[in-house]
Design a protein around this motif. Structure first.
Motif, short mmCIF file in Angstrom:
data_model
loop_
_atom_site.label_atom_id
_atom_site.label_comp_id
_atom_site.label_asym_id
_atom_site.label_seq_id
_atom_site.Cartn_x
_atom_site.Cartn_y
_atom_site.Cartn_z
N ILE A 19 0.85 -1.19 0.00
CA ILE A 19 0.00 0.00 0.00
C ILE A 19 0.88 1.23 0.00
CG2 ILE A 19 -1.65 1.30 1.40
CD1 ILE A 19 -2.85 -1.37 2.25
N PRO A 20 0.55 2.26 -0.78
CA PRO A 20 1.39 3.46 -0.84
C PRO A 20 1.70 4.04 0.53
CG PRO A 20 -0.32 3.56 -2.51
CD PRO A 20 -0.60 2.34 -1.68
N LYS A 21 2.93 4.44 0.71
CA LYS A 21 3.39 4.94 1.98
C LYS A 21 2.74 6.29 2.30
CE LYS A 21 7.61 6.39 4.40
NZ LYS A 21 9.07 6.61 4.26
N LYS A 22 2.32 6.46 3.54
CA LYS A 22 1.78 7.74 4.00
C LYS A 22 2.93 8.67 4.35
CE LYS A 22 -0.35 7.99 8.04
NZ LYS A 22 0.37 8.97 8.91
N ALA A 43 3.62 22.09 7.22
CA ALA A 43 3.12 23.31 6.58
C ALA A 43 2.47 24.19 7.64
CB ALA A 43 2.13 22.97 5.48
N PHE A 44 2.22 25.44 7.29
CA PHE A 44 1.53 26.34 8.21
C PHE A 44 0.71 27.36 7.44
CE2 PHE A 44 5.64 28.32 7.40
CZ PHE A 44 5.37 29.68 7.29
N ALA A 45 -0.42 27.74 8.04
CA ALA A 45 -1.25 28.83 7.51
C ALA A 45 -0.86 30.11 8.22
CB ALA A 45 -2.72 28.52 7.72
N LYS A 46 -0.98 31.22 7.50
CA LYS A 46 -0.57 32.51 8.06
C LYS A 46 -1.61 33.56 7.72
CE LYS A 46 3.13 35.98 7.58
NZ LYS A 46 4.47 36.24 6.98
N LEU A 47 -1.98 34.35 8.71
CA LEU A 47 -2.84 35.52 8.54
C LEU A 47 -2.05 36.74 8.95
CD1 LEU A 47 -5.69 36.74 8.00
CD2 LEU A 47 -6.17 36.37 10.44
N ASP A 48 -1.86 37.68 8.03
CA ASP A 48 -1.08 38.87 8.38
C ASP A 48 -1.83 40.13 8.00
OD1 ASP A 48 -0.75 38.49 5.64
OD2 ASP A 48 1.25 39.36 5.60
N ASN A 67 -0.20 20.78 8.97
CA ASN A 67 0.45 19.71 8.22
C ASN A 67 -0.60 18.87 7.49
OD1 ASN A 67 2.69 20.68 9.58
ND2 ASN A 67 2.71 19.02 11.07
N TYR A 68 -0.18 18.13 6.48
CA TYR A 68 -1.10 17.23 5.79
C TYR A 68 -0.37 15.95 5.38
CZ TYR A 68 0.96 19.12 1.47
OH TYR A 68 1.84 19.51 0.49
N ARG A 101 -11.20 11.44 4.07
CA ARG A 101 -9.87 11.23 3.48
C ARG A 101 -8.82 10.87 4.53
NH1 ARG A 101 -6.71 15.72 4.40
NH2 ARG A 101 -7.85 17.54 5.19
N ASN A 102 -7.80 10.19 4.03
CA ASN A 102 -6.53 9.96 4.73
C ASN A 102 -6.64 9.26 6.06
OD1 ASN A 102 -5.22 11.09 2.59
ND2 ASN A 102 -4.67 13.01 3.61
#
Length: 508
Positions: free
Chosen positions: A24-27, A32-37, A171-172, A344-345
């Protein structure tokens, strides 16, 4: 005969054993990060004497390339001042280096395009570097420091200012794009590293109308704006979710109106999960197309009713309001949409799954050129745009797509697009490096004196992908763009990079 049967049985059992051990494909996990400025830009002396500073607020999503470098995308919009409807899109790059377990420095660079609201934005191209000091609170971080903005392609907006930012880790998990459209039974997935809690996401393509009210809107008072756009939502509990909503006008007023909202809501299901009621509230930016939204900050309360039509597809009807907090700009909203839900996931959920299939997702950042783009009043010249396109594969060869673009060169800084469509692509050839695609998109576009009438355009194209590595490809295409009700009728060309991954979609 017995020997033949024994040999057949042996071959069958060997094949069955091999099939059960297919890897099975490796996970994989992408940090990552979201930013509000937010930043306050001093505006030059132009058509508005003693103009207030423009409050500029951005939403960004950045991928960590290693322990200290990041890159991503961001969209900005005016939220205070007198330039409601001023929007931009751009790419980010920077370094984020920790000085201690809590303190870090963040030095980055944003390049983009856009404008609007009759601002002196020139062609729309701008840079926005920053140098900040931040503090990490574990689940979120804040940082602040110096920044500089310069609309350098003939624009007059140029200023040094302080910026403030809030960052949240997002992160995802993903698998290689090669795994897309492969399916595995539930029991096999339970024995893999995908045996984690599933995450619920929804994507909706919708049409909305805004009925404008208020004498402050002049000739637009009483008119109905027709909008096309999309809404992406992700659930952090069974019922509570966050969403991003983007719309652009294609009929009803002079082209150029756009709004972007970020918010949250509550989801209530009944009728054996076939019917949903959603209450939402969002805040964001909007304006353009002759609409007076003052500084641009808008709020969006809404109530939606959804009904399943098949599998994970729902039809949605919504009723709400789009308005400035002081009701200077006030509209009632009515819309209809087609929504797709994805678990998902992960295999763990309160729902029962029978299998899981990996689905391909492609994110494309590119530079678009419209040759000899017609204007309403200015001389004809080439139009350049920075563009973001997202493709979701329906199968190996067919995908649905959405795209947004903002002018960055060509004396049309306020021009922007929001279009959706369908594409087909070949299987890879030439050592699995090259594929060819054909796509057709349509939707809303306007601003920057580009002759799009009330905003509806169509945009067919054909192009190719060349795979650079497991997650990245070079992409280029040529096509044609035509405005319904306007004079825009141009040959188009684009080139850029495509980031491609797959995610695990669980099936009931």
């Amino acid at each position: 005969m017995k020997k033949i049967l024994s040999l057949f049985l042996l071959l069958f059992l060997s094949y069955h054993s091999y099939a059960q051990t297919i890897e099975i494909p490796k996970k994989q996990t992408q940090k990552a990060f979201a930013k509000l400025d937010v930043l306050s830009i001093k505006m030059p002396e132009t058509s508005i004497p003693n103009e207030k500073n423009m409050g500029f607020s951005g939403i960004h999503y950045n991928l960590m390339l290693n322990d200290w470098a990041y890159a991503g995308l961001g969209i900005y919009g005016a939220v205070t001042g007198e330039r409601g409807g001023f929007f931009t899109l751009g790419v980010n790059a920077g370094i984020k280096k920790y000085l201690s377990p809590k303190f870090y420095v963040d030095a980055g660079f944003h390049f983009g395009g856009g404008g609007g609201a009759a601002a002196p934005d020139g062609g729309g191209a701008f840079i926005l570097p920053h140098a900040n000091l931040g503090y990490d609170f574990e689940h979120f971080s804040i940082n602040s420091g110096w920044s500089y903005v310069d609309f350098f392609d003939g624009g007059l907006i140029q200023n040094h200012q302080i910026n403030f930012s809030l960052e949240i880790p997002l992160n995802y998990d993903y698998a290689s794009y090669i795994a897309s459209e492969t399916e595995y039974n539930f029991d096999s997935l339970k024995e893999s590293d995908w045996n984690v809690n599933s995450k619920r996401t929804s994507l909706m393509l919708h049409l909305n109308t805004l009925k404008i009210k208020g004498e402050t809107q002049g000739i637009n008072n009483g008119k109905t704006i027709k909008l096309a756009g999309f809404e992406l939502a992700t659930y952090f509990t069974k019922n509570w979710f966050a969403f991003l909503k983007v719309d652009g006008a294609f009929d009803g007023i002079k082209a150029g109106y756009m709004d972007v909202f970020l918010g949250g809501g509550y989801h209530l299901s009944f009728n054996n999960n076939s019917t949903n009621i959603l209450a939402k509230f969002g805040a964001g930016a909007g304006g353009g197309g002759g609409i007076d939204s003052q500084g641009g900050f808008l709020i969006y309360p809404d109530l939606s009713l959804e009904q399943r039509i098949f599998n994970d597809m729902y039809i949605s009807v919504n009723k709400g309001f789009v308005m400035s907090p002081n009701s200077h700009f006030y509209t009632s909203s009515l819309g209809v949409g087609l929504k797709y839900y994805v678990e998902r996931n992960g295999t763990n959920s309160d729902k029962k799954f029978s299998s899981g299939k990996f689905k391909g997702l492609e994110i494309i950042t590119k530079h678009d050129i419209y040759f000899n783009a017609e204007r309403d009043s200015n001389p004809t010249e080439d139009l350049h745009q920075i563009s973001l396109q997202i493709n979701l594969n329906l199968n190996k060869n067919i995908y649905i797509t959405g795209q947004t673009s903002f002018a960055n060169f060509g004396n049309a800084g306020a021009y922007a697009e929001g279009i959706v469509g369908l594409g087909v692509q070949t299987n890879s050839f030439m050592n699995d490096k090259v594929s060819i695609f054909l796509q057709a998109l349509g939707g809303a576009a306007g601003g920057g004196d580009i002759s799009t009438g009330q905003g509806l355009i169509v945009k067919p194209s054909v192009g190719f992908n060349y795979q650079l590595n497991d997650n990245l490809s070079f992409r280029s295409a040529a096509g044609y763009v035509k405005a319904k009700g306007g004079s825009l009728s141009s040959i188009a060309f684009n080139f850029g990079l495509k980031y491609h991954i797959s995610f695990l979609k669980m099936k009931k």
